[in-house]
Structures are given as C-alpha cells and as structure tokens.
Design an enzyme around this catalytic site. Structure first.
Site: not given
Length: 700
Positions: A482-483
């Site tokens: 995600h990051e």
C-alpha cells in the site's frame, strides 16, 4: 527582530543546500537545534518572496504570479520536510517542543499569505480573465487550485473575519500537534512485561522474538514486552491464550488518548470540533464536512454517507454471522463467555485455521520483509519498467532507513526512495508515505530545471532479534505494498508544477494508487516467487497458496465494521452542530447504526490521528472506501485481460493514474483509464459482502 543577514548567518546550509547522493539531504549534518533558527530564516525569506510577487508593478500574468508562487518558499519547503520527517519518524523532546511552537507559527505565516489583498487581487484578476490567457489544461488546474485555496483561506472575507479565521487556524495547528504527541506519549508510556511460559501461552516464536526485542529496548533483557505498536499488539491479541492478559492489553490499546492527565485528548477533540465548525461558517459552508468535501470526487456529505451506509448494512449483517461462528468456537472449548473485543482476533484465527486449514503462524515464515520488498520492486518493474538499486552506506535520517535509486528501462534516474520499516519508540504509529522533494519541471533560482522526486515510506514492523529475518503478517505485507503504491504515485509523477505533483490530488482519489497496488501482492505468480520459507528457501506450497487466496474475504464483516464505524463517526462529528462531549456523540452514532458490542472502532476518537492530528483526513476518512470502489474496478480491468501485468493496460494505468498527479480532474482521468466511473458493486463483491445475484436482485 534579527536582520536578514543575521538570520542567514544562523542557518545551517545543510538544511537547504542538499548535496548528498543525487541531491539527497545530508541528514548527518543536521542537528535538532538547527531547526528553530532555520525556520526563522526560511519564513522570512518566503515572506520577502511573497511581498515581491504581490508588489510587482507589472500587470498580473500567469508567469509573474502563479509560476512565481509555485517556486517561492523553496527554503521553507526544505526545512519543513526535514523537520516533519524527524517529528514523525524519529522524534524526541527537543523536536516535540519545537513542533508545538512551529505548528501555530506556520499556520500564522500561511494565513497571512492567504489574506494578502494585493496578492489575491492578482490571482483573482487571472481567474476572472482565464478564458483569454491561452492556458494549457494543466495551467488551468494550477490557477484554479491557487484561486480556490485563497478563497478558502479567507481572501474574500472582511478584515475582522479574516483575523478570526487566522486565529482559528493557528489554534487548530497547535491542537493537532498536541493530539499526535499525546497519542505517542500513551504508546511509549505503556507496556506489559511478561516472564515465564504461563504468560506466553499460545504465542508463536515470531511474536516472542518481537516482544523480546521490545523488552530489551526497555532495559529488560530476557523478558517479553507487549507494547502498543500494532506490529506487537495485534499478534498478541491473536495468539495469546491468556484471556486476562488480552483484555488488559486491549483496554490499554483502545484507551490511548483517554487516560486522563496531560496526554488526554478528549478536551482537545471538543475544542477542535468547535473551531472547525466556526471556520466553516465563516467561509460560508453549512458545516466543516461541506467545506472539506468541496472539490472532491464525493462532493457532498450525503454522497459519502450514502456509500458508507450501503456498505454498513451488509458489513454489520456479515459481522453478526461471524460473531455467532466465534461463539460456537468458544463453546466448543467448553467455555461460556460472550465474544468480547479482546476475544475476536483470537477466535477468528482459530476459526480460520479450522476452516481453511492454515494459521497466520503457518503463513508468516513465508513472508520475509526482504522478499516482500523485492516483490514490491518487481511488480513496479513489470508494470512500469522501473527498477530499484539499493545504495548502501548512504546516510539517511535513521540507521534503519535505506536508500534506493529508482531507474527506468534506459537506466535513467527517475527518483530516490527511502524505506524505513521497523517500529521504534521515537516513531509515531501507523504507516505513511511522504516526500522530501516533489517532481516538477520548473526552472529554479539556482539555474536547475525541475527536481527529482525524493520519496519515503515509513512502517512499523516488529524488528527481529539479531540474526533473524523480519517476518510479516499478510496484513503487514499488504501495508508495505500500500505505502509503496503511494510512493509510486510520487515517483512516477510527470507534471510541470509542484502543487499538482504526485499525490497532490483530491483526498478521496489519493488512496487509489496505493490500494490498487495491494492487489498485486496476492497475484499467484508474485506469491509463488517471493513467498519463500525463511529457513528452507522453499516456495509456499500450492496447497497453502490456494488456502490463502480462498480465505481473502474471511472476517470481512469484522474488518469492514471496524473501518466503516470510524468513517461514520468522522462524518457525524463534522456535519452535526458542534458542542458537547465528543465521546457522547461517538456513543450516540454507534448506537444509531447498531455497532456490535464485540467490535470497536478501528480508531476511537481520542486516538483518531487521521482526523485530529491535523486535518488531513478530517471529514475524509471515508476516502479509503471511496478509493476502494475505484481500485476494485481498476484491478478488474487487468483481470478482464487475463494478465495481471498486461502491458497495454499497465501503460494506460501509468499514463492516466500514476503520472498525472492533480493535472486532470480525477473523474476525467479515471474515465480515461477505465472508460467509465465504477459502481460500489465490484467493491462489495471483492470484499465478499455480496454476490452478483444479490446485487442484481437489489438493483431490480
């Protein structure tokens, strides 16, 4: 006040003249005490630049006003990016004291700019005559952003109301800094030291290793510390057989910011909500949510609540079914207690192990941090043609932070990336992406043209014992993807103007690139390649891989209720009249929607940092779900081709989502990629909260 010469003499050049690798800051040349004088100097320089733009005797033009604003304040941006990185990822008492001082000072500075009548007159003249300026679509977006930003800063208000708005913004900045520091204080200040097998019952080796490292960090070698870091508290709640200890740890975790004393956030929340409501009224909005949602994809609180409540009905129904199943597991053990919040993760893990014949403990040895980082990079190379080259020995802001060059298929440098993966007491909880420098193509005062994006990811994974690999849960592996999806949004940016670079998009669009990227973690080819056992090097067995994929929607009711309840409370805070005890409002909303007793909000109000440690996600926590509607539909585009790495689709994704920043309206750029806007139905099916038949029946 010191002269400009005095201010310049007191400024450590390393804060603004970045001459490390490819223009990386020289972190090792900056001390905590450098920041206070640096802010004074950088603020003064920016103010002088603004005065020069506002006082320009020439008629306003896009170049002498908007472009000038875009490149003004470079020193301040550099000092700020270094400081806020340190405040979030490696703080201490000196930095925290300065943060409490700097947050309102920065607010005061930007309020003064936003209410500069001469400057706004120039921008307003350009806005009114924009049809005759011959602007490109990107330039029109930049002009619109500046004009709307000034209006929302009070540029059109009478003087007395401008002064009140500036005071509100300044106080809100201080409240946000205090809120975040209070949560960190509670997280640092609590731990549960365990010793002996009876207290460690049920805990796998990887949890014990992480707790042993946490105990050693706190001066108790040979013992085991339960901390409030998510990377420890969640596996402890999942595996510990000691219900009494689970309850003790859970109550501490959910009480952050509400323990009384100096770190209690409840009065801070009440004051924050009152000021936000007053600010909205001053600017002519019905409530703060209406103010924040202006210029987003959702546009109105009704649209947000419509999505949230549609999902809530299905999520809470599924969660009640799940609770009944967990109660049966408890009864099967010969116990007669109800399912309490500190029980849910524990018995859900047992049910998953029974239903799918695997447990988190069985999966975790295959999810090595190093391999998941490699997987992230490999997906980026296969989709977008870029590769990561680690540069060992390059000083970063902490010894744990690693530096990578990001290069394209022609070996050209396109970005620098820093990864900071391990939890520590000097780092706030959670995971985030930020930047030291954003991509753009404008000429700079030093003669350079444009800037290289310098992007970083911060996570809070448990640091392993010496000589052992860091092992992740599946959720943690998703967090890393995600990051990095956010990071790609910054690194692949290809725009001219810094204000619309990378993640400079509407709040409910910014999570699309990150949430979409998560999908590639569970592409079978990626798991087969990178999910290898840390001891044997053997790939995850196909049988286990099949079980993992089959279990993707397990516990979906619980997960969705945790999130959606937080989003609904956030919206209620910012649409209802302010005043009164915010905890009473939280309780009232949860009662209205029928929150199950066995589940709590993912982020209870006193530690809801997305919403109250600054206003980044205030009236905006819904945006994760709004983007989830988009990301489910966007990944379906790849599934429809039969190839998760389809080259043509990947090029469209890069051209229309990852590289355009805020240069195009998000609805238009999404339609350029997909051909249409999505319905929530794909997201509901992805979560396992509805079948195609159910949705067809509902639509009928």
């Amino acid at each position: 006040m010191p002269s400009h010469a005095d201010l310049n003499a007191s400024l450590n050049p390393a804060l603004v003249e970045w001459n490390g690798l490819h223009g990386l800051p020289r972190f090792d040349a900056v001390s905590d005490t450098d920041f206070a004088p640096a802010f004074d100097a950088a603020l003064a320089r920016h103010e002088a630049e603004i005065d020069a733009i506002a006082g320009n005797p020439e008629a306003a033009s896009f170049a002498n006003t908007i472009v000038a604003l875009e490149i003004a304040g470079d020193d301040l941006s550099r000092v700020s990016s270094l400081f806020w990185n340190r405040a979030g990822a490696h703080t201490n008492e000196v930095i925290q004291a300065l943060e409490r001082e700097i947050a309102p000072k920065m607010s005061r500075h930007y309020s003064k700019i936003g209410m500069n009548a001469a400057l706004f007159a120039r921008i307003d003249a350009l806005w009114e005559g924009r049809s005759d300026l011959g602007l490109t679509p990107e330039e029109e977006r930049v002009l619109e952003r500046h004009w709307k930003g000034f209006v929302k800063s009070g540029a059109k208000l009478p003087k007395a109301e401008q002064e009140r708005l500036a005071a509100i913004n300044e106080e809100l900045a201080g409240l946000g800094a205090r809120f975040g520091q209070n949560v960190l204080g509670d997280e640092k200040g609590w731990f549960l030291m365990l010793n002996g097998e009876a207290e460690l019952a049920g805990l796998p080796e990887f949890v014990r290793d992480a707790m042993a490292a946490a105990a050693a960090e706190r001066g108790e070698p040979g013992k085991y510390a339960v901390t409030l870091s998510r990377s420890i508290i969640e596996p402890f709640l999942t595996f510990s057989e000691r219900r009494d200890l689970r309850e003790q740890a859970f109550r501490a975790w959910t009480a952050r910011g509400a323990n009384g004393g100096d770190t209690d956030n409840r009065a801070t929340v009440e004051r924050t909500l009152a000021l936000r409501a007053e600010k909205a009224k001053l600017l002519g909005y019905e409530n703060f949510a209406a103010l924040k949602l202006d210029n987003t994809m959702a546009k109105t609180p009704d649209a947000v609540n419509g999505l949230l409540r549609k999902v809530w009905v299905r999520a809470v129904a599924r969660a009640r079914e799940e609770e009944t199943e967990l109660a049966a597991v408890i009864a099967g053990e010969g116990k007669n207690h109800e399912v309490k919040p500190w029980d849910w993760r524990h018995y859900a893990e047992k049910l998953r192990a029974e239903r799918f014949n695997f447990s988190e403990a069985e999966l975790k040895p295959y999810l090595q941090l190093e391999k998941i980082i490699e997987a992230c990079f490999d997906v980026a190379q296969r989709l977008f043609g870029i590769r990561a080259v680690e540069k060992k020995g390059v000083p970063a802001y902490h010894p744990d932070a690693r530096v990578f060059e990001i290069r394209d298929s022609a070996d050209r440098l396109v970005a620098l990336f820093l990864g900071d993966y391990f939890a520590r007491s000097s780092k706030r909880s959670g995971a985030w992406m930020s930047s030291f420098q954003s991509q753009h193509k404008l000429p700079l005062k030093n003669g350079a043209v444009g800037e290289l994006p310098i992007i970083y990811n911060v996570c809070n994974f448990a640091k392993p014992a010496e000589g052992k690999p860091a092992l992740l849960s599946l959720d943690e592996a998703r967090t890393l993807f995600h990051e990095f999806g956010h990071a790609l949004h910054g690194m692949l940016s290809n725009v001219t103007y810094p204000s619309i670079s990378g993640t400079g998009v509407s709040r409910d669009f910014v999570e699309l690139p990150s949430q979409l990227y998560e999908h590639w973690l569970t592409v079978p080819d990626i798991l087969k390649t990178y999910a290898v056992h840390f001891e044997t090097g053997e790939p995850m067995p196909q049988s286990l891989l099949d079980k993992v994929l089959a279990a993707r929607t397990f516990n979906a009711g619980f997960n969705t209720v945790e999130f959606t309840s937080s989003a609904l409370v956030d919206m209620a805070f910012h649409t209802r009249p302010a005043g009164g005890d915010p905890m009473a409002v939280q309780a009232e909303v949860l009662a209205e929607i029928g929150m199950p007793d066995a589940i709590v909000m993912r982020h209870a109000t006193p530690h809801f940092q997305h919403v109250f440690a600054g206003d980044g996600y205030s009236a905006g926590y819904y945006s994760y779900m709004w983007s989830e509607v988009l990301d489910a539909d966007a990944f379906a585009a790849f599934e429809e081709t039969g190839d998760a790495f389809d080259p043509a689709m990947a090029q469209r994704l890069k051209d229309n989502i990852y590289s355009v920043g805020g240069s195009i309206d998000p609805e238009e750029t999404y339609k350029a990629f997909r051909g249409k806007l999505p319905s929530p139905d794909v997201m509901l099916k992805k979560k396992g909260l509805a079948t195609f038949e159910e949705l067809s029946g509902a639509d009928a």
